[in-house]
Design a protein around this motif. Structure first.
Motif, PDB file in Angstrom:
ATOM      1  N   ALA A 103       3.932  53.533 -11.783  1.00 21.22           N
ATOM      2  CA  ALA A 103       2.430  53.209 -11.818  1.00 21.22           C
ATOM      3  C   ALA A 103       1.737  54.345 -11.812  1.00 21.22           C
ATOM      4  O   ALA A 103       0.677  54.355 -12.586  1.00 21.22           O
ATOM      5  CB  ALA A 103       2.195  52.361 -10.453  1.00 21.22           C
ATOM      6  N   PHE A 104       2.296  55.268 -11.273  1.00 25.74           N
ATOM      7  CA  PHE A 104       1.580  56.542 -11.345  1.00 25.74           C
ATOM      8  C   PHE A 104       1.375  57.229 -12.601  1.00 25.74           C
ATOM      9  O   PHE A 104       0.038  57.650 -13.097  1.00 25.74           O
ATOM     10  CB  PHE A 104       2.472  57.716 -10.684  1.00 25.74           C
ATOM     11  CG  PHE A 104       2.044  58.728  -9.951  1.00 25.74           C
ATOM     12  CD1 PHE A 104       0.610  59.521 -10.060  1.00 25.74           C
ATOM     13  CD2 PHE A 104       2.448  58.945  -8.517  1.00 25.74           C
ATOM     14  CE1 PHE A 104       0.171  60.200  -9.342  1.00 25.74           C
ATOM     15  CE2 PHE A 104       1.751  59.940  -7.625  1.00 25.74           C
ATOM     16  CZ  PHE A 104       0.641  60.540  -7.878  1.00 25.74           C
ATOM     17  N   GLY A 105       2.313  57.105 -13.619  1.00 25.81           N
ATOM     18  CA  GLY A 105       2.152  57.382 -14.881  1.00 25.81           C
ATOM     19  C   GLY A 105       1.176  56.511 -15.733  1.00 25.81           C
ATOM     20  O   GLY A 105       0.665  56.841 -16.860  1.00 25.81           O
ATOM     21  N   GLY A 127      -8.104  54.035   0.509  1.00 26.01           N
ATOM     22  CA  GLY A 127      -7.252  53.884  -0.866  1.00 26.01           C
ATOM     23  C   GLY A 127      -6.061  54.689  -0.823  1.00 26.01           C
ATOM     24  O   GLY A 127      -6.108  55.891  -0.384  1.00 26.01           O
ATOM     25  N   TRP A 128      -5.487  54.469  -1.962  1.00 26.16           N
ATOM     26  CA  TRP A 128      -4.031  55.524  -2.093  1.00 26.16           C
ATOM     27  C   TRP A 128      -4.909  56.948  -2.395  1.00 26.16           C
ATOM     28  O   TRP A 128      -5.773  56.916  -3.096  1.00 26.16           O
ATOM     29  CB  TRP A 128      -3.492  54.781  -3.388  1.00 26.16           C
ATOM     30  CG  TRP A 128      -2.444  55.665  -3.614  1.00 26.16           C
ATOM     31  CD1 TRP A 128      -1.332  56.165  -2.982  1.00 26.16           C
ATOM     32  CD2 TRP A 128      -1.818  56.178  -5.124  1.00 26.16           C
ATOM     33  NE1 TRP A 128      -0.304  56.780  -3.696  1.00 26.16           N
ATOM     34  CE2 TRP A 128      -0.871  56.868  -5.039  1.00 26.16           C
ATOM     35  CE3 TRP A 128      -2.546  55.923  -6.208  1.00 26.16           C
ATOM     36  CZ2 TRP A 128      -0.189  57.207  -6.183  1.00 26.16           C
ATOM     37  CZ3 TRP A 128      -1.791  56.419  -7.527  1.00 26.16           C
ATOM     38  CH2 TRP A 128      -0.780  57.136  -7.376  1.00 26.16           C
ATOM     39  N   PHE A 129      -4.009  57.943  -1.964  1.00 26.37           N
ATOM     40  CA  PHE A 129      -4.967  59.307  -2.013  1.00 26.37           C
ATOM     41  C   PHE A 129      -4.353  59.983  -3.085  1.00 26.37           C
ATOM     42  O   PHE A 129      -4.809  61.131  -3.389  1.00 26.37           O
ATOM     43  CB  PHE A 129      -4.082  59.961  -0.686  1.00 26.37           C
ATOM     44  CG  PHE A 129      -2.794  59.383  -0.321  1.00 26.37           C
ATOM     45  CD1 PHE A 129      -1.794  60.041  -1.238  1.00 26.37           C
ATOM     46  CD2 PHE A 129      -2.452  58.845   0.848  1.00 26.37           C
ATOM     47  CE1 PHE A 129      -0.541  59.742  -0.645  1.00 26.37           C
ATOM     48  CE2 PHE A 129      -1.124  58.840   1.020  1.00 26.37           C
ATOM     49  CZ  PHE A 129      -0.097  58.766   0.511  1.00 26.37           C
ATOM     50  N   VAL A 172      -9.066  48.472  -9.095  1.00 26.98           N
ATOM     51  CA  VAL A 172      -8.710  47.372  -8.042  1.00 26.98           C
ATOM     52  C   VAL A 172      -7.251  47.394  -7.636  1.00 26.98           C
ATOM     53  O   VAL A 172      -6.262  47.213  -8.510  1.00 26.98           O
ATOM     54  CB  VAL A 172      -9.142  46.059  -8.656  1.00 26.98           C
ATOM     55  CG1 VAL A 172      -8.608  44.817  -7.445  1.00 26.98           C
ATOM     56  CG2 VAL A 172     -10.606  45.838  -9.173  1.00 26.98           C
ATOM     57  N   ASN A 173      -6.773  47.571  -6.309  1.00 31.40           N
ATOM     58  CA  ASN A 173      -5.544  47.782  -6.012  1.00 31.40           C
ATOM     59  C   ASN A 173      -5.322  46.525  -5.107  1.00 31.40           C
ATOM     60  O   ASN A 173      -5.761  46.541  -3.897  1.00 31.40           O
ATOM     61  CB  ASN A 173      -5.273  49.108  -5.136  1.00 31.40           C
ATOM     62  CG  ASN A 173      -4.018  49.499  -4.334  1.00 31.40           C
ATOM     63  OD1 ASN A 173      -4.286  49.713  -3.197  1.00 31.40           O
ATOM     64  ND2 ASN A 173      -3.003  48.618  -5.092  1.00 31.40           N
ATOM     65  N   THR A 174      -4.488  45.827  -5.717  1.00 33.05           N
ATOM     66  CA  THR A 174      -3.832  44.411  -4.851  1.00 33.05           C
ATOM     67  C   THR A 174      -2.448  44.220  -5.205  1.00 33.05           C
ATOM     68  O   THR A 174      -2.054  44.246  -6.382  1.00 33.05           O
ATOM     69  CB  THR A 174      -4.949  43.259  -5.183  1.00 33.05           C
ATOM     70  OG1 THR A 174      -4.413  42.044  -4.483  1.00 33.05           O
ATOM     71  CG2 THR A 174      -5.018  43.013  -6.774  1.00 33.05           C
ATOM     72  N   SER A 210      -6.211  47.299 -12.823  1.00 37.80           N
ATOM     73  CA  SER A 210      -5.452  46.786 -11.716  1.00 37.80           C
ATOM     74  C   SER A 210      -4.224  47.258 -11.184  1.00 37.80           C
ATOM     75  O   SER A 210      -3.242  47.200 -11.904  1.00 37.80           O
ATOM     76  CB  SER A 210      -5.264  45.278 -12.009  1.00 37.80           C
ATOM     77  OG  SER A 210      -4.763  44.435 -11.004  1.00 37.80           O
ATOM     78  N   ASP A 211      -4.331  47.901 -10.224  1.00 44.02           N
ATOM     79  CA  ASP A 211      -3.142  48.775  -9.499  1.00 44.02           C
ATOM     80  C   ASP A 211      -2.184  47.876  -8.922  1.00 44.02           C
ATOM     81  O   ASP A 211      -2.603  47.562  -7.597  1.00 44.02           O
ATOM     82  CB  ASP A 211      -3.811  49.939  -8.682  1.00 44.02           C
ATOM     83  CG  ASP A 211      -2.687  50.854  -8.389  1.00 44.02           C
ATOM     84  OD1 ASP A 211      -1.568  50.981  -8.864  1.00 44.02           O
ATOM     85  OD2 ASP A 211      -2.729  51.761  -7.411  1.00 44.02           O
ATOM     86  N   GLU A 212      -1.146  47.339  -9.446  1.00 40.17           N
ATOM     87  CA  GLU A 212      -0.537  46.390  -8.815  1.00 40.17           C
ATOM     88  C   GLU A 212       1.071  46.540  -8.653  1.00 40.17           C
ATOM     89  O   GLU A 212       1.850  45.812  -8.455  1.00 40.17           O
ATOM     90  CB  GLU A 212      -0.450  45.151  -9.674  1.00 40.17           C
ATOM     91  CG  GLU A 212      -1.846  44.714 -10.068  1.00 40.17           C
ATOM     92  CD  GLU A 212      -1.701  43.310 -11.185  1.00 40.17           C
ATOM     93  OE1 GLU A 212      -0.470  42.651 -11.331  1.00 40.17           O
ATOM     94  OE2 GLU A 212      -2.618  43.050 -11.613  1.00 40.17           O
ATOM     95  N   TYR A 240       8.410  49.866 -10.976  1.00 40.59           N
ATOM     96  CA  TYR A 240       9.553  49.231 -10.200  1.00 40.59           C
ATOM     97  C   TYR A 240       9.822  49.987  -8.769  1.00 40.59           C
ATOM     98  O   TYR A 240      10.698  49.338  -8.097  1.00 40.59           O
ATOM     99  CB  TYR A 240      10.851  49.272 -11.162  1.00 40.59           C
ATOM    100  CG  TYR A 240      10.573  48.302 -12.274  1.00 40.59           C
ATOM    101  CD1 TYR A 240      10.725  46.848 -12.235  1.00 40.59           C
ATOM    102  CD2 TYR A 240       9.809  48.630 -13.481  1.00 40.59           C
ATOM    103  CE1 TYR A 240      10.678  46.306 -13.311  1.00 40.59           C
ATOM    104  CE2 TYR A 240       9.776  47.816 -14.545  1.00 40.59           C
ATOM    105  CZ  TYR A 240      10.005  46.613 -14.287  1.00 40.59           C
ATOM    106  OH  TYR A 240       9.717  45.617 -15.524  1.00 40.59           O
ATOM    107  N   GLY A 241       9.217  51.087  -8.859  1.00 43.58           N
ATOM    108  CA  GLY A 241       9.692  51.839  -7.525  1.00 43.58           C
ATOM    109  C   GLY A 241       9.357  51.117  -5.977  1.00 43.58           C
ATOM    110  O   GLY A 241      10.047  51.497  -5.263  1.00 43.58           O
ATOM    111  N   LYS A 242       8.355  50.241  -6.021  1.00 39.88           N
ATOM    112  CA  LYS A 242       8.075  49.723  -4.802  1.00 39.88           C
ATOM    113  C   LYS A 242       9.374  48.339  -4.738  1.00 39.88           C
ATOM    114  O   LYS A 242      10.140  48.179  -3.420  1.00 39.88           O
ATOM    115  CB  LYS A 242       6.637  49.097  -4.594  1.00 39.88           C
ATOM    116  CG  LYS A 242       5.666  50.019  -5.182  1.00 39.88           C
ATOM    117  CD  LYS A 242       5.909  51.167  -4.094  1.00 39.88           C
ATOM    118  CE  LYS A 242       4.592  52.341  -4.406  1.00 39.88           C
ATOM    119  NZ  LYS A 242       4.846  53.425  -3.797  1.00 39.88           N
TER     120      LYS A 242
END
Ligand code: PLP
Length: 397
Positions: A103-105, A127-129, A172-174, A210-212, A240-242
């Motif tokens: 997701a970072f990339g 939020g994510w740092f 939006v991070n959900t 949308s950060d999912e 896929y890391g999560k």
């Protein structure tokens, strides 16, 4: 005068608190004295056997060009378009999927595609740092907008008030890191209506990113709506890391909403590949891309994660902690006793229990626990939480 670019310095400054914490929080502590490291969302148990088998198999070359230069692989994109389409009920096209290192990339790619120097991007607080540092690395401006208290829902009025002619993206991070909140379709539709109006006024679209990455990590059967379902100018980032609890395997994607106007999608598609080349060949390694079909079928034990959430949330609230019950993600977020997280996290550390102070999220009164510790670690952490519980808790009077 520094030899470094202003951009590199500004990017470093935006993540300084996180790096200082990371490099010091276990400094001088013997590993044998660590009862539970519940800080970062890292694995603490052996990886999923099915994941190891899939990666091992895909490392075996079947053709001479197995390890040739690869951009976004056809097959990976097709698999994802179909799986994501089924999951969200939207008809994604393979060419609207860009393969990225997590997701970072994908977030970095979206920022590179849409932001010029000085452009603004609204990010959630807490939020994510890493949003701010990724923006600063592109000379773009992070604009943190607080979530609504006390339930950490999206505050659409606050987002509207923060929009300027330079605003290009609203993140939006959900499900949301660190609070675990999943936004309702109604709230997202409200955001979409506001952004449609604002985009018209500004004469150019304000995009939603949308950060999912935690999309599949949900509890109690709660449903999920992607902003892509309600707002055409949406880009989805996923990792896929999560779901595999393997963040060191860098694979994910950026997907364009199928309802985005064709001309905009075509422009983004073409620029995505050149932007990834220009960004330093930011495509995932070939064997990971070959494995996407397998990765789509594998996942960690969500019921086990939910049990850990329930165990910790139940115990801490009973001891008087004010905790948010997460609907998803790896995290449990709450108020530090006395509203001061630095001293609280030090006190827990003295008992061999490590959690993240809210200072990393610009919320020094709060703290975050990662549920990725093993069930044994979580049990072992409980006495330290009980000993450090709020003095004014009803049970302790
Ligand atoms: C909200 C959020 N977005 C994006 C990321 C990046 O995910 P990855 O490292 O898997 O690319 C993370 C990782 O912690 C996250 O919490």
């Amino acid at each position: 005068m520094s030899i470094l670019s202003a951009r590199a310095l500004s990017s470093a400054e935006a993540i300084d608190t996180v790096f200082s914490f990371f490099s010091s929080y276990r400094a001088g502590i013997d590993d044998r004295d660590v009862r539970a490291d519940l800080t970062f969302g890292n694995p603490h148990e052996m990886p999923l056997p099915a994941l190891v088998a899939a990666i091992t198999q895909r490392m075996q070359p079947l053709t001479p060009d197995w390890f040739a230069y690869k951009t976004s692989e056809e097959e990976a994109r097709s698999v994802i378009a179909e799986a994501l389409g089924a999951e969200l009920g939207l008809p994604f096209l393979p060419e609207d999927i860009a393969m990225t290192p997590g997701a970072f990339g994908a977030i970095a790619l979206a920022f590179s595609l849409l932001l010029d120097p000085g452009d603004e991007c609204i990010i959630p607080l807490p939020g994510w740092f890493c949003y701010a540092t990724t923006l600063r690395a592109r000379n773009a401006i992070p604009v943190p907008v607080p979530l609504a208290e006390p339930d950490f829902d999206l505050d659409v009025a606050a987002i509207e008030a923060a929009i300027t002619p330079r605003t290009r993206i609203v993140v939006v991070n959900t499900p949301h890191n660190p609070t675990g909140v999943i936004y309702s379709r109604e709230r997202l539709a409200e955001l979409a209506a506001m952004l449609t109006r604002k985009s018209r006024d500004l004469g150019r679209p304000v995009f939603i990113l949308s950060d999912e990455p935690y999309r599949r990590i949900r509890f109690d059967g709660v449903s999920f709506t992607s902003p892509a379902a309600v707002y055409p100018h949406t880009l989805i980032d996923y990792s896929y890391g999560k779901i595999l609890l393997a963040p060191g395997l860098r694979i994910g994607y950026l997907a364009l909403s199928p309802s985005m106007p064709d001309a905009d999608r075509e422009a983004l598609r073409a620029a995505a590949v050149t932007s990834q080349v220009g960004g330093g060949w930011t495509f995932p390694d070939a064997p990971l891309q070959y494995a996407v079909g397998d990765l789509e079928r594998i996942g960690i034990d969500i019921a086990g994660l939910q049990r850990k959430r329930d165990r910790l949330h139940g115990a801490l609230t009973q001891w008087g902690y004010r905790m948010t019950k997460p609907q998803g993600t790896f995290y449990l977020w709450g108020r530090a006793p006395g509203g001061e997280s630095t001293g609280f996290t030090r006190r827990l550390a003295a008992d061999g229990v490590f959690v993240m102070p809210g200072t990393l999220f610009d919320r020094p009164a709060d703290f975050r626990i990662s549920l990725t510790g093993s069930a044994e670690m979580i049990e072992a952490s409980l006495p330290a939480f009980e000993a450090a519980a709020p003095a004014d808790a009803p049970q302790r009077r």
